[in-house]
Design a protein around this motif. Structure first.
Motif, PDB file in Angstrom:
ATOM      1  N   VAL A   1      -5.710  -0.921  -1.374  1.00 57.31           N
ATOM      2  CA  VAL A   1      -7.379  -1.267  -1.319  1.00 57.31           C
ATOM      3  C   VAL A   1      -7.612  -1.488   0.113  1.00 57.31           C
ATOM      4  CG1 VAL A   1      -7.471  -3.795  -1.585  1.00 57.31           C
ATOM      5  CG2 VAL A   1      -9.314  -2.510  -2.197  1.00 57.31           C
ATOM      6  N   THR A   2      -8.957  -0.818   0.650  1.00 54.66           N
ATOM      7  CA  THR A   2      -9.489  -1.209   1.913  1.00 54.66           C
ATOM      8  C   THR A   2     -10.592  -2.008   1.652  1.00 54.66           C
ATOM      9  OG1 THR A   2     -10.803   0.709   1.828  1.00 54.66           O
ATOM     10  CG2 THR A   2      -8.726   1.273   2.612  1.00 54.66           C
TER      11      THR A   2
ATOM     12  N   VAL B   1      -9.250  -7.563  -7.639  1.00 55.36           N
ATOM     13  CA  VAL B   1      -8.660  -7.031  -6.218  1.00 55.36           C
ATOM     14  C   VAL B   1      -7.034  -6.417  -6.604  1.00 55.36           C
ATOM     15  CG1 VAL B   1      -7.618  -7.271  -4.033  1.00 55.36           C
ATOM     16  CG2 VAL B   1      -9.978  -8.138  -4.544  1.00 55.36           C
ATOM     17  N   LEU B   2      -6.254  -7.592  -7.351  1.00 55.18           N
ATOM     18  CA  LEU B   2      -5.143  -7.368  -7.885  1.00 55.18           C
ATOM     19  C   LEU B   2      -4.987  -6.021  -8.754  1.00 55.18           C
ATOM     20  CD1 LEU B   2      -2.110  -8.634  -7.493  1.00 55.18           C
ATOM     21  CD2 LEU B   2      -2.818 -10.049  -9.531  1.00 55.18           C
ATOM     22  N   GLU B   3      -6.086  -5.876  -9.748  1.00 53.73           N
ATOM     23  CA  GLU B   3      -6.034  -4.920 -10.667  1.00 53.73           C
ATOM     24  C   GLU B   3      -6.175  -3.488  -9.969  1.00 53.73           C
ATOM     25  OE1 GLU B   3      -9.416  -3.831 -13.731  1.00 53.73           O
ATOM     26  OE2 GLU B   3      -7.936  -5.283 -14.753  1.00 53.73           O
TER      27      GLU B   3
ATOM     28  N   SER C   1     -15.499 -10.068   1.365  1.00 57.90           N
ATOM     29  CA  SER C   1     -14.737 -10.619   2.217  1.00 57.90           C
ATOM     30  C   SER C   1     -13.034 -10.417   1.769  1.00 57.90           C
ATOM     31  CB  SER C   1     -14.772 -12.042   2.265  1.00 57.90           C
ATOM     32  OG  SER C   1     -13.781 -12.620   3.207  1.00 57.90           O
ATOM     33  N   LEU C   2     -12.499  -9.039   1.670  1.00 56.06           N
ATOM     34  CA  LEU C   2     -11.529  -8.755   1.242  1.00 56.06           C
ATOM     35  C   LEU C   2     -10.209  -9.514   1.885  1.00 56.06           C
ATOM     36  CD1 LEU C   2      -9.638  -7.140  -0.665  1.00 56.06           C
ATOM     37  CD2 LEU C   2      -9.521  -5.219   1.366  1.00 56.06           C
ATOM     38  N   PRO C   3     -10.205  -9.699   2.975  1.00 55.20           N
ATOM     39  CA  PRO C   3      -9.211 -10.412   3.825  1.00 55.20           C
ATOM     40  C   PRO C   3      -8.831 -11.841   3.212  1.00 55.20           C
ATOM     41  CG  PRO C   3     -10.187  -9.194   5.344  1.00 55.20           C
ATOM     42  CD  PRO C   3     -10.938  -9.145   4.011  1.00 55.20           C
TER      43      PRO C   3
ATOM     44  N   TYR D   1      -4.743  -2.497   2.162  1.00 56.28           N
ATOM     45  CA  TYR D   1      -3.579  -3.848   1.515  1.00 56.28           C
ATOM     46  C   TYR D   1      -2.927  -3.068   0.427  1.00 56.28           C
ATOM     47  CZ  TYR D   1      -6.202  -6.722   4.628  1.00 56.28           C
ATOM     48  OH  TYR D   1      -6.780  -7.441   5.539  1.00 56.28           O
ATOM     49  N   ARG D   2      -1.628  -3.166   0.202  1.00 55.69           N
ATOM     50  CA  ARG D   2      -0.815  -2.812  -0.873  1.00 55.69           C
ATOM     51  C   ARG D   2      -0.292  -3.757  -1.421  1.00 55.69           C
ATOM     52  NH1 ARG D   2       4.131  -1.342   0.329  1.00 55.69           N
ATOM     53  NH2 ARG D   2       4.347  -0.848   2.643  1.00 55.69           N
ATOM     54  N   LEU D   3       0.089  -4.010  -2.889  1.00 57.48           N
ATOM     55  CA  LEU D   3       0.956  -4.790  -3.453  1.00 57.48           C
ATOM     56  C   LEU D   3       2.196  -4.123  -3.414  1.00 57.48           C
ATOM     57  CD1 LEU D   3       0.778  -7.288  -5.277  1.00 57.48           C
ATOM     58  CD2 LEU D   3       0.450  -5.858  -7.313  1.00 57.48           C
TER      59      LEU D   3
END
Length: 71
Positions: free
Chosen positions: A17-18, A7-9, A30-32, A65-67
């Motif tokens: 990422v959605t 996910v981080l990469e 389960s991304l959340p 979600y964004r870093l």
């Protein structure tokens, strides 16, 4: 490579990422939960509420979600 690392990469490479992207491209259901894990590790992740239309033309909402860059 762990799901958190994937996910981080992905966020670093694609700007965010959605849940659909996580499922389709990373095999993560389960991304959340992974976002929560990354936040607990100290990553600054912001959430953006996106409005779009589904295949039937109806309005729909989802999270991207964004870093966030650290100073």
């Amino acid at each position: 490579m762990s799901q958190r690392e994937r996910v981080l990469e992905y966020m670093q490479m694609h700007g965010g990422v959605t849940s659909l992207e996580a499922f389709t491209n990373l095999g993560i259901v389960s991304l959340p939960r992974r976002i929560c894990d990354l936040r607990q590790q100290g990553h600054n992740i912001k959430v953006e509420r996106v409005t779009s239309r589904n295949r039937y033309g109806e309005p729909t909402h989802y999270n991207r979600y964004r870093l966030e860059e650290t100073q």
